[in-house]
Design a protein around this motif. Structure first.
Motif, PDB file in Angstrom:
ATOM      1  N   PHE A  12      -9.977   0.948 -12.279  1.00 38.33           N
ATOM      2  CA  PHE A  12      -9.821   1.022 -10.827  1.00 38.33           C
ATOM      3  C   PHE A  12      -9.395   2.399 -10.359  1.00 38.33           C
ATOM      4  CE2 PHE A  12      -5.997  -0.565 -12.810  1.00 38.33           C
ATOM      5  CZ  PHE A  12      -5.038   0.298 -12.342  1.00 38.33           C
ATOM      6  N   ASN A  16     -15.784  -3.810 -10.772  1.00 39.67           N
ATOM      7  CA  ASN A  16     -15.277  -5.063 -10.261  1.00 39.67           C
ATOM      8  C   ASN A  16     -16.427  -5.828  -9.622  1.00 39.67           C
ATOM      9  OD1 ASN A  16     -15.628  -4.159  -7.625  1.00 39.67           O
ATOM     10  ND2 ASN A  16     -13.587  -3.298  -7.544  1.00 39.67           N
ATOM     11  N   ASN A  37      -2.925  -7.444  -6.867  1.00 39.82           N
ATOM     12  CA  ASN A  37      -3.786  -7.380  -5.702  1.00 39.82           C
ATOM     13  C   ASN A  37      -5.030  -8.228  -5.905  1.00 39.82           C
ATOM     14  OD1 ASN A  37      -4.357  -6.319  -3.179  1.00 39.82           O
ATOM     15  ND2 ASN A  37      -5.756  -4.825  -4.069  1.00 39.82           N
ATOM     16  N   ARG A  38      -5.568  -8.118  -7.086  1.00 43.79           N
ATOM     17  CA  ARG A  38      -6.792  -8.830  -7.363  1.00 43.79           C
ATOM     18  C   ARG A  38      -6.539 -10.336  -7.456  1.00 43.79           C
ATOM     19  NH1 ARG A  38     -11.109  -7.036 -11.813  1.00 43.79           N
ATOM     20  NH2 ARG A  38     -10.841  -5.084 -10.745  1.00 43.79           N
ATOM     21  N   HIS A  75      -9.504  -1.751  -2.242  1.00 51.29           N
ATOM     22  CA  HIS A  75      -9.718  -1.197  -3.586  1.00 51.29           C
ATOM     23  C   HIS A  75      -9.622   0.322  -3.589  1.00 51.29           C
ATOM     24  CE1 HIS A  75     -10.574  -4.647  -5.898  1.00 51.29           C
ATOM     25  NE2 HIS A  75     -11.480  -5.087  -5.062  1.00 51.29           N
ATOM     26  N   SER A  76     -10.064   0.896  -2.496  1.00 57.22           N
ATOM     27  CA  SER A  76     -10.148   2.353  -2.481  1.00 57.22           C
ATOM     28  C   SER A  76      -8.772   2.990  -2.616  1.00 57.22           C
ATOM     29  CB  SER A  76     -10.809   2.821  -1.196  1.00 57.22           C
ATOM     30  OG  SER A  76     -10.139   2.259  -0.092  1.00 57.22           O
ATOM     31  N   SER A 129       0.832  -1.198   0.000  1.00 62.61           N
ATOM     32  CA  SER A 129       0.000   0.000   0.000  1.00 62.61           C
ATOM     33  C   SER A 129       0.870   1.253   0.000  1.00 62.61           C
ATOM     34  CB  SER A 129      -0.990  -0.002   1.158  1.00 62.61           C
ATOM     35  OG  SER A 129      -0.336   0.003   2.367  1.00 62.61           O
ATOM     36  N   GLU A 183     -17.354  -6.656  -6.656  1.00 58.16           N
ATOM     37  CA  GLU A 183     -18.089  -6.106  -5.517  1.00 58.16           C
ATOM     38  C   GLU A 183     -18.996  -4.973  -5.968  1.00 58.16           C
ATOM     39  OE1 GLU A 183     -14.812  -6.519  -5.464  1.00 58.16           O
ATOM     40  OE2 GLU A 183     -14.587  -8.178  -4.053  1.00 58.16           O
ATOM     41  N   GLU A 184     -18.467  -4.168  -6.864  1.00 62.80           N
ATOM     42  CA  GLU A 184     -19.268  -3.035  -7.323  1.00 62.80           C
ATOM     43  C   GLU A 184     -20.475  -3.510  -8.106  1.00 62.80           C
ATOM     44  OE1 GLU A 184     -15.618   0.148  -7.762  1.00 62.80           O
ATOM     45  OE2 GLU A 184     -16.182  -1.117  -9.429  1.00 62.80           O
ATOM     46  N   PHE A 193      -6.644   2.317  -4.712  1.00 56.12           N
ATOM     47  CA  PHE A 193      -6.267   2.450  -6.103  1.00 56.12           C
ATOM     48  C   PHE A 193      -7.015   3.577  -6.801  1.00 56.12           C
ATOM     49  CE2 PHE A 193      -4.969  -1.906  -5.257  1.00 56.12           C
ATOM     50  CZ  PHE A 193      -3.713  -1.900  -5.819  1.00 56.12           C
ATOM     51  N   GLU A 219      -2.508  -3.497  -9.225  1.00 57.58           N
ATOM     52  CA  GLU A 219      -3.924  -3.771  -9.021  1.00 57.58           C
ATOM     53  C   GLU A 219      -4.233  -5.208  -9.413  1.00 57.58           C
ATOM     54  OE1 GLU A 219      -8.253  -3.601  -9.451  1.00 57.58           O
ATOM     55  OE2 GLU A 219      -6.831  -4.078 -11.022  1.00 57.58           O
ATOM     56  N   SER A 232     -13.594   6.261  -8.861  1.00 59.35           N
ATOM     57  CA  SER A 232     -14.440   5.825  -7.772  1.00 59.35           C
ATOM     58  C   SER A 232     -15.724   5.221  -8.322  1.00 59.35           C
ATOM     59  CB  SER A 232     -14.775   7.004  -6.865  1.00 59.35           C
ATOM     60  OG  SER A 232     -15.686   7.843  -7.515  1.00 59.35           O
TER      61      SER A 232
END
Lengths: 182, 1274
Positions: free
Chosen positions: B837, B1143, B762-763, B797-798, B487, B1145-1146, B800, B759, B840
């Protein structure tokens, strides 16, 4: 309670009490051919017959390979001594990737068995591995007769009593064994 | 009141008397007649601006009195505050009344304060004494929030609230040079009371700097900068220095200096100068470290270069900045902060070479020679990083086969980098970017691949597994100590990116919506101005005819492809029959399109309208086109769409034209507008305005030599042999960053690539780490199978999300032209494609609505619906689309749904459902219908989904007929031969349509899809590790088996076959053979796993094959058809590709609303009470308690009872619209026996006033459990 849609195919259920899960399981069996994990189960059955663990026995309930019944005799030196405990064993259709489901049919006073007979044993949940067999599972259950696991209880009340007042706990367990398991 | 109306005509002394009369009147004002004195307020306010101090103060008192009178009624207060007054208004500000005051009113209050403080020392002092700074700080810190909210009207950016606040702040800090009486007074006040100023500074500075850091809006940053500048000029305390240092002003300055806007740079320079003058010792070092000097030097260099070239350039830039000031309505930046708007001189106050002069001055006075001795001027850190970067680049030259060497070296280099990043002395953004570490890292990781396009024959493709391996190693290193390092890295990258990127925002306030006529491509009216283009034949081109010599108008939003189609027949030398036919077809088509409008057009009825206006008078063109007819309301987008689609059908093998603008080839896939824009922007400032677009353009054309094969020969890494890293790599390279971006700003491209890599890592963290473990086990580095268990902690996620870019997109989306025509600058689309990503979720949703459904839906953000929606109901996106009623049958929900989708699925209409033999209609039944459909889809008899057959945890009393799948719904694998499949596939088609429709209408579905299924919807490939989201137990076993297979493979490769079998290849102590696994899909034996081999059992030899087959059946081939069916259904409504920017979750939030139901803290804020209830009446308190006691199922039931849907839309209770309202039910005498009732459409709960809580709970439970499933009148 889970699949009334499929209830038409269900065979008569053994007891009303556990109708739900056995209904589901047998409906799956009805849909899938026995060959699924049949060989594995047959092999385990043979293994069990050749070399049964102490105080334990198990076998298919009827002609359904996925529904077994097992008995465990309370090991001596425990409050369960002399009791005969019946268990239902249901094999899921994706056995051995998933653990079998074991349920006590005989009431027992034990902190790892809840009122409905469900067990809280780690190897039947998250630490299940296909390398385990029903023999090992039965051994594990026998071992919790000898030594309950009060830190992962199904009934915290009993676990607490077990930890604080062992004598009282044993006394009740003995009484229950006498009342239900003989 | 007459006194006031005529006050303008009186002399000053009489005015004073008049005002005191008014004050007296105000004192005795009856509170019942507000209208009278409200009339007076504007006049009073007018007087506020008079020069006469006494008068002004009188009016202020008067206004206060009025305010005192009406402070009981918020509505009146609002009205009053529009004209505002100081005590009252600071009081208002302090009361956090922003929730009750509307935005413009609030701004007005601040504006009033500003005026007051500029007009009177008293107010000025009061403001300070009231500690206004604290209040303002709070406003500023909600800046971001207010920004995402204030998007209803594409307002002029100037008028937003922050702007007002900044104005006030600037006003509160008097400029010293001005020799006017007031300023002097104020200054002396401040000098006498340094603690007040300091407190103010403490409050404001950090916030302003934060805003500065994130804000992309030039106006705002300019305001902040000048405020800081003034503050530093005035302040003398050491405390301020401390503050500035903490806020890292130097890095902010460095970032700002690299911007292109003239004014901002000048102020930044001024600020730097002041700082250096005053606190030279403290700031010199940090300025070096953060690269302020570097930036100044760069400025000097560029300016010098320009000077040498043409001294006239400065003149040119002066024109640039003056033009908007004189010609257009926009005010020059410096004027927007001017005290008096009446300033008649419209010239830019900043002289053009001031930048240069200032920069030189700073350099001369503060840069010692040793500072710019380039090597010494660098900090140790920078030097160190540079070295590391060089080392990393050097590593690239090491032959790729030397794995061990690579690993070791990379490990040591990375360790050093990490130490730097985490070290005590932090790395500044400047050092980070300047060292080139990003570039070398990106280069190393991708083995240089990221720089170019992958094509089929590329030898580099062989290295893809290597790239995967490198990423895996890097992942392991990066996450070796938790998510902290990663991070930090992300943070650094974000900072660098925002200081480096200079993507332009194109505001086109000048391009008003007006109808104009576009000759090309198909001659029709558009609702926006056209471009004037002159097509010239390229000089060396011989095979083509000349086109017209005159300028033609071109629809700015048509693709160059379309232009090509239009042009080709006109310029082709060989008139072939077919071409002519085609020509006619086009003419036909265009005249057809025109037929509605052409009749009124008068002089020119030919589809080609040659513009005869001289090219230097674009204005007159505007006026000419303005009297075109109004197009019918429907958007031109759809028209364009079918026009282009129909013509593209006809032509495929037509030769292509190559368009060039000033010698540069234009990308054919862009629209004319975008292409020209892109071209212009290459040399332009950060925020352009649309004025340049209206000028004439010269586009040359020539025949394209090669017939371009349209298929992008981008090889997807799919073709790789070794598929271990496939999903990750294909994710990484599939939407590759458009190389266009690279051209415009190479460092930013590097940043973006590394960010994207991070990213992706991370994913795919779970994936990559597990893979690493499997390999380690295979190679014997891990002993125990239990060690394969990994617990990954990905970065949120935030982290990024780039606030600056998000902000920019927000701004862009507020631009009416861009929104109405989808004419976003191309870089937005590129970034959305490749790095969604960065933005927002809120902005992405807006972009998605714009892209998928067209313009009219964008602005319907839930927050504004309540005010804007006249239907009194509505969820996001209801807009003004037509509504269709649909009759549904409760008994046959799925059939009804199918019928509904057949009727309306592909139309842009809002569907309203009513049930057979029930009176209810509107929002409630519609929502309930979607809920019912969701439930019907989960019927296990449909055979659509996997169900966890070993999960026996079903609670008694749970909904029957709904299958259990603890990890969410995921398609059940069916092999191709299955009999039920066609019916089931049909269901998936329907499901796709329903889901798409729900998304379009903003409905909430109650379908708990598994994460893996969302991935499928998003078009991602699944791997064995995704089974984790489908069946964690199975996944665990598979991973273990995979590790075993891997170990065996390694053993076989390295040692003899005989030895391998002897090694520890057992599975938890059991031999694979003893597991007695059959070669069938676990749980689904009817699935045809493989062509039956003679060996039906799984053993070590076929283990790998078995695993592959199981994975394939579970997440690939076995569900392929279902997913395709789903997609085809989805595409009937709108293209599924639009979803890709989200993504998992969104997407889930979009589709299913909020995950958590309400929490009690927010309940009170978002529930309205009316008709006899207030938030403190006993029944309401009881209700809230009951709600609090409800478990999740009961909460769902309650929600379904009240709103029709068991889930809340995105945003939770707050975005319910209309708000959940609870009213008193006046029933018969015995209220105890009444049941609560609801109006779902209005989210209205009518609650009888039960005497006790128990009674209420009992009735409520009865209502929500029994009341489901029908709508009747109450």
């Amino acid at each position: 309670m889970m699949t009334p849609g499929g209830s038409g195919r269900l065979r008569p259920l053994p007891t009303a009490m556990y109708a739900g899960y056995s209904g589901t399981a047998s409906s799956w069996v009805a849909k899938t051919s026995v060959s699924a994990s049949g060989k594995r189960i047959q092999r385990e059955m043979a293994e069990l017959n050749v070399d049964p663990p102490p105080d334990c026995s198990a076998g298919p309930k009827g002609d359904n390979l996925y529904h077994w019944i097992a008995t465990i005799i309370g090991p001596s030196g425990t409050p369960y001594e002399g009791g005969i405990f019946f268990l239902d064993i249901i094999f899921p259709s994706d056995y051995p990737f998933k653990p079998p489901k074991l349920v006590f049919k005989t009431r027992i006073y034990h902190c790892n068995v809840d009122a409905a007979g469900n067990l809280s044993v780690e190897i039947l949940r998250d630490s299940w591995s296909p390398a385990l067999t029903i023999t090992k599972v039965l051994q594990a259950i026998r071992s919790i007769f000898l030594k309950p696991e009060p830190y992962s209880p199904a009934l915290p009340m009993i676990a607490r009593l077990y930890l604080t007042d062992r004598e009282k706990h044993d006394e009740v367990a003995k009484e229950w064994t006498l009342r239900f398991a003989k | 009141m007459a006194v006031l109306s005529f006050i303008d005509f009186f002399s000053t002394s009489i005015q004073r008397v008049a005002i005191s009369t008014v004050v007296n009147i105000c004192r005795k004002l009856p509170s019942e007649s507000p209208s009278l004195f409200m009339d007076a307020v504007p006049i009073l306010c007018n007087i506020l601006q008079y020069e006469d101090r006494q008068l002004v103060e009188n009016v202020a008192i008067c206004l206060t009195k009025i305010a005192d009178q009406v402070c009981e009624s918020p509505a009146l207060l609002d009205q009053l505050c529009r004209h505002g007054l100081i005590h009252q208004s600071t009081h208002l500000l302090n009361l956090n009344s922003r929730t009750t005051l509307s935005q413009p009113v609030y701004n007005g209050v601040i504006g009033l304060l500003r005026k007051l403080s500029s007009g009177s020392t008293l107010a000025f002092r009061t403001l300070y004494e009231l500690n206004i700074g604290y209040r303002l700080k709070e406003i500023m810190s909600t800046y971001d929030i207010s920004h995402s909210v204030s998007t209803t009207h594409p307002i002029n950016a100037c008028s937003n609230q922050v702007h007002e606040v900044l104005k006030l702040v600037i006003e509160l800090l008097p400029a010293s040079p001005e020799d006017n009486q007031l300023a002097l007074e104020k200054e002396s006040f401040l000098v006498n009371q340094p603690d007040l100023l300091q407190r103010f500074g403490t409050d404001m500075l950090p916030v302003m700097i934060r805003v500065l850091n994130s804000g992309a809006n030039v106006h705002v940053s300019y305001g902040c900068l000048s405020a800081i500048h003034k503050l530093t000029c005035l302040s003398k305390s050491g405390n301020l220095v401390e503050l500035l240092k903490n806020a890292n002003i130097s890095s902010v300055l460095a970032g700002i200096l690299s911007r292109k806007d003239h004014h901002v740079v000048v102020v930044a320079l001024q600020l730097a100068e002041v700082l250096l003058e005053k606190y030279s010792d403290t700031f010199l070092n940090s300025f070096i470290k953060e690269g302020v000097f570097f930036a100044i030097e760069a400025l000097l260099n560029s300016d010098r270069g320009q000077k040498n070239q043409v001294s006239g350039f400065i003149q040119g830039s002066a024109d640039l900045s003056q033009k908007p000031a004189t010609k257009e309505t926009v005010k020059c930046l410096c004027q927007s902060f001017e005290k008096s708007p009446s300033s008649s001189s419209k010239t830019c106050k900043i002289e053009n070479d001031s930048v240069y002069r200032l920069a030189t001055r700073i350099k001369e006075s503060f840069f010692g020679p040793e500072v710019f001795n380039s090597e010494k001027g660098l900090t140790d850190v920078l030097q160190n990083l540079k070295d590391l970067s060089v080392a990393l680049s050097a590593l690239m030259t090491v032959p790729v086969d030397a794995h061990v060497l690579h690993d070791e070296k990379f490990f040591s280099i990375w360790n050093q980098i990490r130490e730097r990043l985490n070290g005590r002395e932090s790395v500044s953004t400047f050092e980070f970017t300047e060292s080139g570490i990003v570039k070398s890292l990106a280069n190393y990781l991708s083995n240089g691949l990221y720089q170019r396009k992958l094509s089929k024959g590329d030898p580099e493709c062989d290295h893809l597994p290597l790239v995967g391996k490198r990423y895996e190693v890097f992942t392991r290193l990066l996450w070796s100590d938790g998510e902290a390092t990663s991070s930090v890295l992300v943070q650094k990258l974000q900072n660098s990116l925002s200081s480096l990127e200079n993507f332009p925002i194109v505001l086109s306030q000048f391009l008003k919506q007006r109808n104009s006529f576009a000759a090309i491509p198909n001659g029709r009216c558009t609702s926006y101005p056209c471009l004037r283009v002159r097509f010239l034949k390229a000089e060396e081109e011989t095979s083509l005819r000349d086109y017209s010599q005159d300028f033609v108008t071109v629809d700015p939003l048509c693709c160059l492809d379309a232009v090509n189609q239009y042009m080709w027949p006109k310029v082709n030398l060989e008139p072939i029959e077919s071409v002519e036919a085609k020509d006619q077809a086009i003419e036909c088509q265009s005249s057809q399109l025109q037929s509605t409008s052409i009749s009124c057009q008068g002089e020119s009825s030919s589809p080609m309208e040659i513009d005869s206006v001289p090219s230097d008078a674009p204005q007159s063109q505007g006026s000419q086109v303005e009297d075109q007819t109004q197009l019918p309301g429907h958007g031109s987008g759809s028209e364009q769409e079918n026009a282009s689609s129909s013509s593209s059908e006809k032509e495929d093998a037509l030769p292509r034209l190559l368009f060039r603008l000033e010698g540069l080839e234009l990308d054919r896939s862009l629209t004319v507008y975008q292409a020209i824009l892109l071209h212009k922007l290459k040399s332009d400032i950060e925020t352009t305005n649309g004025s340049k677009m209206s000028g004439p353009h010269y586009i040359t054309y020539e025949r394209d030599a090669q017939l371009e094969d349209s298929s992008e020969n981008l090889v997807s890494p799919r073709s790789m042999e070794d598929d271990e890293y496939r999903p990750f790599l294909s994710y990484l390279f599939a939407h590759r960053l458009a190389l266009r971006l690279k051209g415009s700003s190479p460092p930013a491209y590097d940043m973006l690539f590394l960010l994207k890599s991070l990213e992706g890592m991370n994913r795919f963290l779970f994936h990559l780490v597990s893979l690493g473990r499997i390999n380690a086990f295979g190679e014997g580095r891990l002993e125990n199978l239990d060690d394969l268990m990994v617990l990954v902690r990905p970065v949120a996620h935030s982290e990024f999300v780039s606030s600056k870019l998000t902000e920019k997109l927000e701004q862009q989306l507020r631009d009416s032209f861009a929104v109405s025509t989808c004419g976003l600058p191309p870089w937005f689309n590129d970034l959305m494609d490749s790095c969604p990503f960065l933005f927002s979720f809120e902005v992405k949703s807006k972009y998605f609505r714009l892209a998928a459904f067209g313009s009219q839906k964008v602005h319907h953000h839930p927050q504004h619906l309540s005010s804007s929606n006249v239907h009194g109901e509505g969820r996001p996106g209801t807009g003004s689309l037509p509504r269709k009623k649909f009759l549904a049958y409760r008994e046959k929900v799925l059939e009804s749904a199918a019928q509904m989708m057949e009727l309306y699925g592909n139309q842009k209409v809002i569907i309203e459902v009513e049930y057979n033999e029930e009176v209810g209609t509107g929002l409630g039944p519609t929502l309930e219908f979607y809920t019912l459909v969701s439930r019907a889809f989960q019927n296990p008899d449909l055979g659509m989904w996997r169900s966890d057959c070993s999960s026996f945890v079903g609670k008694p009393g749970e909904h029957s007929g709904v299958l259990l799948s603890p990890s969410g719904l995921f398609p059940r694998p069916w092999s191709g031969t299955s009999t039920t499949s066609s019916d089931m596939l049909q269901k998936f088609v329907l499901l796709g349509t329903v889901v798409a429709k729900a998304l379009q209408d903003g409905r909430v579905l109650d379908l708990p899809f598994s994460k893996a299924f969302y991935k499928l919807i998003l078009g991602q490939e699944l791997s064995s590790f995704d089974i984790h989201f489908v069946d964690p137990a199975l996944c665990k076993t598979l991973v273990e088996l995979q590790a075993l297979a891997r170990r065996r493979k390694v053993f076989t490769e390295t040692q003899g076959d005989s030895l391998a079998a002897k090694c520890d290849l057992s599975f938890h102590g059991t031999k694979i053979e003893d597991l007695c696994l059959e070669f069938v899909l676990p749980g689904y034996t009817d699935y045809d796993l493989a062509p039956h081999s003679d060996n039906d059992m799984v053993n070590l030899d076929n283990l790998e094959e078995y695993i592959k087959a199981v994975v394939n059946a579970t997440v690939c081939d076995g569900i392929q058809k279902q997913v395709e069916a789903f997609r085809s259904g989805f595409n009937q409504v709108f293209p599924i590709e639009h979803l890709r920017i989200f993504n998992e979750e969104e997407l889930e939030t979009m589709l299913c609303g909020e995950h958590d139901l309400f929490n009690m803290n927010e309940v009170l804020d978002h529930i309205k009470f009316d008709h006899g209830y207030t938030s403190s009446s006993p029944p309401v308190e009881n209700l809230l308690e009951i709600l609090h006691e409800f478990d999740k199922e009961q909460q769902r039931a309650f929600l379904q009872f009240v709103t029709g849907s068991p889930r809340l839309p995105h945003g939770g209770l707050a975005s319910l619209s209309p708000k959940l309202t609870i009213v008193r039910k006046h029933g018969s005498d015995s209220s105890e026996t009444d049941l609560p009732s609801v109006m779902t459409c209005a989210n209205y709960l009518k609650l009888p006033p039960y005497s006790s809580k128990e009674k209420m709970k009992e009735k409520l439970m009865y209502a929500i459990t029994e009341g489901q499933g029908s709508f009747h009148l109450s």
